[in-house]
Design a protein around this motif. Structure first.
Motif, PDB file in Angstrom:
ATOM      1  N   ILE A 160       0.848  -1.194   0.000  1.00 33.16           N
ATOM      2  CA  ILE A 160       0.000   0.000   0.000  1.00 33.16           C
ATOM      3  C   ILE A 160       0.888   1.250   0.000  1.00 33.16           C
ATOM      4  O   ILE A 160       0.667   2.188  -0.765  1.00 33.16           O
ATOM      5  CB  ILE A 160      -0.952  -0.008   1.214  1.00 33.16           C
ATOM      6  N   HIS A 161       1.913   1.228   0.840  1.00 33.15           N
ATOM      7  CA  HIS A 161       2.862   2.344   0.909  1.00 33.15           C
ATOM      8  C   HIS A 161       3.499   2.602  -0.456  1.00 33.15           C
ATOM      9  O   HIS A 161       3.545   3.736  -0.938  1.00 33.15           O
ATOM     10  CB  HIS A 161       3.938   2.041   1.955  1.00 33.15           C
ATOM     11  N   LEU A 187       2.669  16.957  -1.307  1.00 32.49           N
ATOM     12  CA  LEU A 187       4.014  16.915  -0.725  1.00 32.49           C
ATOM     13  C   LEU A 187       3.972  16.557   0.755  1.00 32.49           C
ATOM     14  O   LEU A 187       4.851  15.842   1.247  1.00 32.49           O
ATOM     15  CB  LEU A 187       4.742  18.244  -0.956  1.00 32.49           C
ATOM     16  N   ALA A 188       2.944  17.007   1.468  1.00 29.89           N
ATOM     17  CA  ALA A 188       2.793  16.640   2.884  1.00 29.89           C
ATOM     18  C   ALA A 188       2.574  15.130   3.017  1.00 29.89           C
ATOM     19  O   ALA A 188       3.170  14.478   3.885  1.00 29.89           O
ATOM     20  CB  ALA A 188       1.632  17.407   3.515  1.00 29.89           C
ATOM     21  N   LEU A 189       1.748  14.574   2.163  1.00 29.83           N
ATOM     22  CA  LEU A 189       1.521  13.130   2.186  1.00 29.83           C
ATOM     23  C   LEU A 189       2.794  12.382   1.806  1.00 29.83           C
ATOM     24  O   LEU A 189       3.145  11.371   2.420  1.00 29.83           O
ATOM     25  CB  LEU A 189       0.373  12.757   1.245  1.00 29.83           C
ATOM     26  N   PHE A 190       3.517  12.890   0.822  1.00 28.02           N
ATOM     27  CA  PHE A 190       4.788  12.280   0.412  1.00 28.02           C
ATOM     28  C   PHE A 190       5.791  12.304   1.570  1.00 28.02           C
ATOM     29  O   PHE A 190       6.476  11.313   1.832  1.00 28.02           O
ATOM     30  CB  PHE A 190       5.343  13.016  -0.815  1.00 28.02           C
ATOM     31  N   ASP A 191       5.872  13.426   2.279  1.00 29.48           N
ATOM     32  CA  ASP A 191       6.765  13.526   3.445  1.00 29.48           C
ATOM     33  C   ASP A 191       6.389  12.509   4.516  1.00 29.48           C
ATOM     34  O   ASP A 191       7.251  11.865   5.112  1.00 29.48           O
ATOM     35  CB  ASP A 191       6.741  14.935   4.036  1.00 29.48           C
ATOM     36  N   MET A 192       5.089  12.359   4.771  1.00 33.35           N
ATOM     37  CA  MET A 192       4.633  11.388   5.756  1.00 33.35           C
ATOM     38  C   MET A 192       5.037   9.983   5.346  1.00 33.35           C
ATOM     39  O   MET A 192       5.527   9.204   6.143  1.00 33.35           O
ATOM     40  CB  MET A 192       3.105  11.480   5.912  1.00 33.35           C
ATOM     41  N   LEU A 193       4.864   9.667   4.070  1.00 39.05           N
ATOM     42  CA  LEU A 193       5.201   8.330   3.591  1.00 39.05           C
ATOM     43  C   LEU A 193       6.709   8.079   3.623  1.00 39.05           C
ATOM     44  O   LEU A 193       7.143   6.956   3.888  1.00 39.05           O
ATOM     45  CB  LEU A 193       4.653   8.122   2.174  1.00 39.05           C
ATOM     46  N   THR A 194       7.490   9.114   3.411  1.00 37.24           N
ATOM     47  CA  THR A 194       8.947   8.986   3.499  1.00 37.24           C
ATOM     48  C   THR A 194       9.350   8.673   4.942  1.00 37.24           C
ATOM     49  O   THR A 194      10.174   7.785   5.185  1.00 37.24           O
ATOM     50  CB  THR A 194       9.630  10.282   3.013  1.00 37.24           C
ATOM     51  N   ALA A 195       8.771   9.387   5.896  1.00 37.73           N
ATOM     52  CA  ALA A 195       9.055   9.133   7.318  1.00 37.73           C
ATOM     53  C   ALA A 195       8.593   7.724   7.701  1.00 37.73           C
ATOM     54  O   ALA A 195       9.299   7.003   8.417  1.00 37.73           O
ATOM     55  CB  ALA A 195       8.366  10.182   8.184  1.00 37.73           C
ATOM     56  N   ASP A 247       8.350   5.123   5.759  1.00 39.93           N
ATOM     57  CA  ASP A 247       9.293   4.182   5.149  1.00 39.93           C
ATOM     58  C   ASP A 247      10.540   4.024   6.018  1.00 39.93           C
ATOM     59  O   ASP A 247      10.989   2.905   6.273  1.00 39.93           O
ATOM     60  CB  ASP A 247       9.669   4.673   3.749  1.00 39.93           C
ATOM     61  N   ALA A 248      11.084   5.136   6.492  1.00 37.67           N
ATOM     62  CA  ALA A 248      12.279   5.090   7.344  1.00 37.67           C
ATOM     63  C   ALA A 248      11.984   4.362   8.648  1.00 37.67           C
ATOM     64  O   ALA A 248      12.799   3.558   9.110  1.00 37.67           O
ATOM     65  CB  ALA A 248      12.782   6.510   7.613  1.00 37.67           C
ATOM     66  N   GLN A 249      10.822   4.604   9.227  1.00 40.28           N
ATOM     67  CA  GLN A 249      10.457   3.945  10.484  1.00 40.28           C
ATOM     68  C   GLN A 249      10.307   2.439  10.293  1.00 40.28           C
ATOM     69  O   GLN A 249      10.796   1.658  11.104  1.00 40.28           O
ATOM     70  CB  GLN A 249       9.152   4.528  11.030  1.00 40.28           C
TER      71      GLN A 249
END
Length: 162
Positions: free
Chosen positions: A55-56, A131-139, A141-143
């Motif tokens: 999903i991510h 971009l806010a959603l993209f930033d959330m998904l990037t964080a 992914d790292a977690q």
């Protein structure tokens, strides 16, 4: 229909199309600020066997395509019908020469009708929200990749917060 036997590939094609519709519905719910709808769609995807990382990945790819669609907005009038959109899309597509093995991640490699559907969604979501959603998904992914627990809760929270 004309086909007498339904094969596994026929079912997979329908299921994939249904999931894709669900993902587009997720973006529509996001655009409307329908938090309850977003969670229901996420729940449905997971109940139907979609792994949180799948999903991510899909969300990240869709955001990239939607941002690319935003880049094309100046070339196509808002509210234009599909035939005019397809013509403008083809002209825009011809300005690119992508040799990447990851072509499917670019709007220029999408079918014009799918790009048209994306354009309808992109018209209603701001670049800032994408971009806010993209930033959330990037964080997220790292977690996940550093061994966090509670992936589902983090995804839900991120969708609600974005």
């Amino acid at each position: 229909g004309e086909k007498g036997t339904i094969e596994s590939k026929d079912i997979k094609a329908i299921v994939a199309e249904t999931h894709e519709d669900s993902f587009m519905s997720l973006f529509e719910a996001f655009q409307k600020g329908d938090k309850k709808g977003m969670l229901a769609i996420l729940e449905n995807l997971m109940e139907n066997g979609q792994h949180i990382l799948a999903i991510h990945s899909y969300l990240v790819n869709q955001i990239r395509l939607l941002l690319q669609t935003k880049d094309m907005e100046g070339m196509v009038r808002e509210g234009v019908e599909y035939p005019q959109y397809a013509k403008a899309f083809k002209q825009w597509k011809e300005t690119f020469d992508l040799k990447s093995s990851e072509k499917r991640r670019y709007l220029t490699s999408q079918h014009p009708f799918y790009a048209y559907k994306l354009s309808k969604v992109a018209q209603n979501i701001s670049r800032r929200d994408l971009l806010a959603l993209f930033d959330m998904l990037t964080a997220f992914d790292a977690q996940v990749k550093t061994g966090t627990k509670y992936d589902r809760i983090r995804m839900e929270y991120g969708l609600l917060k974005a």
